[in-house]
Write a protein that holds these residues in place. Structure first.
Motif, mmCIF file in Angstrom:
data_model
loop_
_atom_site.group_PDB
_atom_site.id
_atom_site.type_symbol
_atom_site.label_atom_id
_atom_site.label_comp_id
_atom_site.label_asym_id
_atom_site.label_seq_id
_atom_site.Cartn_x
_atom_site.Cartn_y
_atom_site.Cartn_z
ATOM 1 N N SER A 225 0.826 -1.210 0.000
ATOM 2 C CA SER A 225 0.000 0.000 0.000
ATOM 3 C C SER A 225 0.856 1.255 0.000
ATOM 4 N N LYS A 226 1.894 1.292 0.848
ATOM 5 C CA LYS A 226 2.747 2.475 0.937
ATOM 6 C C LYS A 226 3.557 2.680 -0.344
ATOM 7 N N TYR A 227 3.979 1.588 -0.932
ATOM 8 C CA TYR A 227 4.691 1.621 -2.211
ATOM 9 C C TYR A 227 3.790 2.197 -3.296
ATOM 10 N N SER A 228 2.555 1.724 -3.332
ATOM 11 C CA SER A 228 1.590 2.203 -4.320
ATOM 12 C C SER A 228 1.290 3.684 -4.139
ATOM 13 N N ASP A 229 1.142 4.131 -2.890
ATOM 14 C CA ASP A 229 0.859 5.540 -2.605
ATOM 15 C C ASP A 229 1.979 6.442 -3.129
ATOM 16 N N TYR A 230 3.217 6.019 -2.911
ATOM 17 C CA TYR A 230 4.359 6.835 -3.329
ATOM 18 C C TYR A 230 4.446 6.913 -4.844
ATOM 19 N N LEU A 231 4.294 5.780 -5.521
ATOM 20 C CA LEU A 231 4.367 5.796 -6.981
ATOM 21 C C LEU A 231 3.208 6.587 -7.583
ATOM 22 N N THR A 232 2.045 6.509 -6.943
ATOM 23 C CA THR A 232 0.899 7.287 -7.417
ATOM 24 C C THR A 232 1.175 8.782 -7.293
ATOM 25 N N ALA A 233 1.800 9.181 -6.175
ATOM 26 C CA ALA A 233 2.137 10.587 -5.983
ATOM 27 C C ALA A 233 3.142 11.054 -7.036
ATOM 28 N N LEU A 234 4.109 10.198 -7.352
ATOM 29 C CA LEU A 234 5.074 10.537 -8.394
ATOM 30 C C LEU A 234 4.380 10.652 -9.749
ATOM 31 N N ASP A 235 3.504 9.718 -10.021
ATOM 32 C CA ASP A 235 2.785 9.718 -11.296
ATOM 33 C C ASP A 235 1.956 10.991 -11.454
ATOM 34 N N THR A 236 1.361 11.457 -10.367
ATOM 35 C CA THR A 236 0.514 12.649 -10.407
ATOM 36 C C THR A 236 1.284 13.878 -10.882
ATOM 37 N N VAL A 237 2.580 13.931 -10.555
ATOM 38 C CA VAL A 237 3.386 15.077 -10.986
ATOM 39 C C VAL A 237 4.219 14.751 -12.230
ATOM 40 N N GLY A 238 3.879 13.648 -12.897
ATOM 41 C CA GLY A 238 4.499 13.319 -14.174
ATOM 42 C C GLY A 238 5.813 12.581 -14.097
ATOM 43 N N ILE A 239 6.148 12.018 -12.937
ATOM 44 C CA ILE A 239 7.399 11.262 -12.795
ATOM 45 C C ILE A 239 7.073 9.781 -12.911
ATOM 46 N N THR A 240 7.382 9.204 -14.073
ATOM 47 C CA THR A 240 6.964 7.823 -14.336
ATOM 48 C C THR A 240 8.086 6.910 -14.812
ATOM 49 N N ASN A 241 9.099 7.453 -15.489
ATOM 50 C CA ASN A 241 10.139 6.537 -15.986
ATOM 51 C C ASN A 241 11.181 6.259 -14.910
ATOM 52 N N THR A 242 11.880 5.173 -15.064
ATOM 53 C CA THR A 242 12.786 4.673 -14.033
ATOM 54 C C THR A 242 13.877 5.677 -13.675
ATOM 55 N N THR A 243 14.453 6.316 -14.676
ATOM 56 C CA THR A 243 15.537 7.264 -14.413
ATOM 57 C C THR A 243 15.055 8.417 -13.553
ATOM 58 N N ASP A 244 13.880 8.965 -13.867
ATOM 59 C CA ASP A 244 13.339 10.092 -13.100
ATOM 60 C C ASP A 244 12.954 9.671 -11.684
ATOM 61 N N ILE A 245 12.441 8.445 -11.540
ATOM 62 C CA ILE A 245 12.086 7.949 -10.203
ATOM 63 C C ILE A 245 13.341 7.835 -9.340
ATOM 64 N N LEU A 246 14.425 7.300 -9.915
ATOM 65 C CA LEU A 246 15.685 7.187 -9.191
ATOM 66 C C LEU A 246 16.201 8.551 -8.760
ATOM 67 N N ALA A 247 16.182 9.505 -9.683
ATOM 68 C CA ALA A 247 16.694 10.843 -9.380
ATOM 69 C C ALA A 247 15.837 11.525 -8.314
ATOM 70 N N THR A 248 14.526 11.390 -8.421
ATOM 71 C CA THR A 248 13.629 12.018 -7.455
ATOM 72 C C THR A 248 13.790 11.401 -6.074
ATOM 73 N N PHE A 293 6.680 5.925 3.303
ATOM 74 C CA PHE A 293 7.301 4.741 2.716
ATOM 75 C C PHE A 293 8.548 4.325 3.480
ATOM 76 N N VAL A 294 9.418 5.278 3.807
ATOM 77 C CA VAL A 294 10.663 4.930 4.490
ATOM 78 C C VAL A 294 10.487 4.895 6.014
ATOM 79 N N GLU A 295 9.604 5.731 6.549
ATOM 80 C CA GLU A 295 9.411 5.756 7.995
ATOM 81 C C GLU A 295 8.818 4.450 8.494
ATOM 82 N N TYR A 296 8.022 3.798 7.661
ATOM 83 C CA TYR A 296 7.456 2.507 8.055
ATOM 84 C C TYR A 296 8.562 1.507 8.356
ATOM 85 N N LEU A 297 9.558 1.451 7.488
ATOM 86 C CA LEU A 297 10.686 0.542 7.704
ATOM 87 C C LEU A 297 11.405 0.880 9.007
#
Length: 359
Positions: A225-248, A293-297
């Motif tokens: 769930s936390k993984y999905s929330d984070y990727l959804t937030a990235l997607d909302t601001v247009g960050i979808t490809n692997t390189t941009d996700i890594l940099a962000t 996402f990271v605080e859960y760990l």
């Protein structure tokens, strides 16, 4: 072996959640626990959070100095948290004997570690040879410098005559110590010590793999769930490809650890600090979901009953070591190892025939 216990009420519109549980009579192995930790690592990696960053986050937030010392971790950042130059990690170059033989996957690295532990137990588990140090020596002799190594060969053909990878000579020790002092070799060396010391420490404190398996399985489910929330937030601001996700995610990590370094401890304080370090598009939903996402760990391992030593150990020895080997070993200075390789093989032969003692 593993049963799924269904929790929740079956009703219209409700989601059925499952967590793995283990019967008391079931025998859970380190291999199975390792698979759970690989799954957790993969979720973080897919969101641009590296295994090195995960180890650092655990280190930065742990207050048990005795525990950190037991698994060879400290608050000095020796792990590589930079963005990988190659997003698509390449497997070992087929037919090239001079690439350090990096593992092609975390699963392959897990099997290598299992094999090396068996060699140590057979050859050096006599109370006179440090397990964590000899594990890395043996890994180096079996894989990194072994120009005879071929994944299609048998263990005997890869590691037996004329290599004798199970024998470590004094010249081997000298060569390996020099090799691991260079560049990121220090972090690799430390990761191996974390792996072996962490697993040993966990067992010595009475840890049971069955309990750890259930603990990590539960973590993995909630992380979905936390993984999905984070990727959804990235997607909302247009960050979808692997390189941009890594940099962000690298920016997020730096902002998060910066908050910790500046004494921020409460969620609101940490997120506010992160937002002050990030450009407008990353403030708000992106930074807050990254925090979750990271605080859960981190929260899971603040519990003194959690198997933090086992998680840190396996993560270091399998996930971190795979990540690092796959992109670093070809750039490390292997020339010194290869230059003295033939001479050292001859020395191992002398030890094999009893002409010299093992150091």
């Amino acid at each position: 072996m593993i049963k799924k216990v269904f929790i929740g009420i079956i009703a219209a519109g409700m989601i059925l959640t499952t967590i793995p549980t283990v019967n008391a009579e079931d025998e859970i192995t380190l291999d199975e626990v390792t698979d759970q930790i690989i799954d957790i690592s993969d979720k973080y990696n897919s969101a641009g959070v590296t295994s090195g960053q995960l180890l650092n986050l655990i280190t930065l937030t742990q207050t048990d100095d005795e525990l950190l010392d037991a698994i060879s971790l400290d608050k000095n950042d020796l792990f590589d948290t930079s963005i990988p130059k190659k997003v698509n990690i390449q497997s070992s170059r087929s037919g090239d004997p001079y690439d350090g033989n990096p593992p092609a996957s975390k699963e392959e690295q897990k099997e290598r570690m299992k094999y090396i532990r068996s060699v140590y137990n057979k050859e050096y588990n006599d109370g006179n040879h440090d397990e964590s140090i000899y594990t890395i020596y043996l890994y180096t002799s079996h894989y990194i410098e072994n120009i005879n190594y071929d994944k299609s060969f048998s263990d005997e053909k890869n590691f037996g005559h004329p290599v004798y990878a199970n024998i470590i000579s004094q010249n081997d020790i000298d060569a390996y110590e020099q090799f691991y002092k260079a560049q990121t070799g220090v972090a690799i060396y430390k990761a191996f010590r974390t792996c072996t010391n962490g697993i040993k420490n966990y067992k010595e404190k009475g840890g049971k793999y069955a309990v750890a398996y259930e603990f990590f399985g539960s973590m993995s489910n909630i992380l979905d769930s936390k993984y999905s929330d984070y990727l959804t937030a990235l997607d909302t601001v247009g960050i979808t490809n692997t390189t941009d996700i890594l940099a962000t995610s690298a920016k997020m990590y730096n902002a998060f650890t910066g908050a910790l370094d500046n004494g921020k401890t409460k969620e609101e304080e940490i997120i506010d600090y992160m937002n002050s370090q990030l450009e407008p598009g990353l403030q708000g939903a992106v930074s807050s979901t990254y925090f979750g996402f990271v605080e859960y760990l981190i929260d899971k391992f603040k519990n003194p009953q959690s198997p933090v030593t086992l998680f840190s150990g396996v993560l270091a020895g399998v996930s971190y070591y795979f990540d690092t080997l796959a992109k670093v070993i070809p750039t490390l200075s292997l020339a010194g190892l290869y230059y003295s390789y033939q001479m050292r093989k001859a020395e191992r032969l002398g030890i094999y025939y009893g002409l010299k003692p093992r150091p």
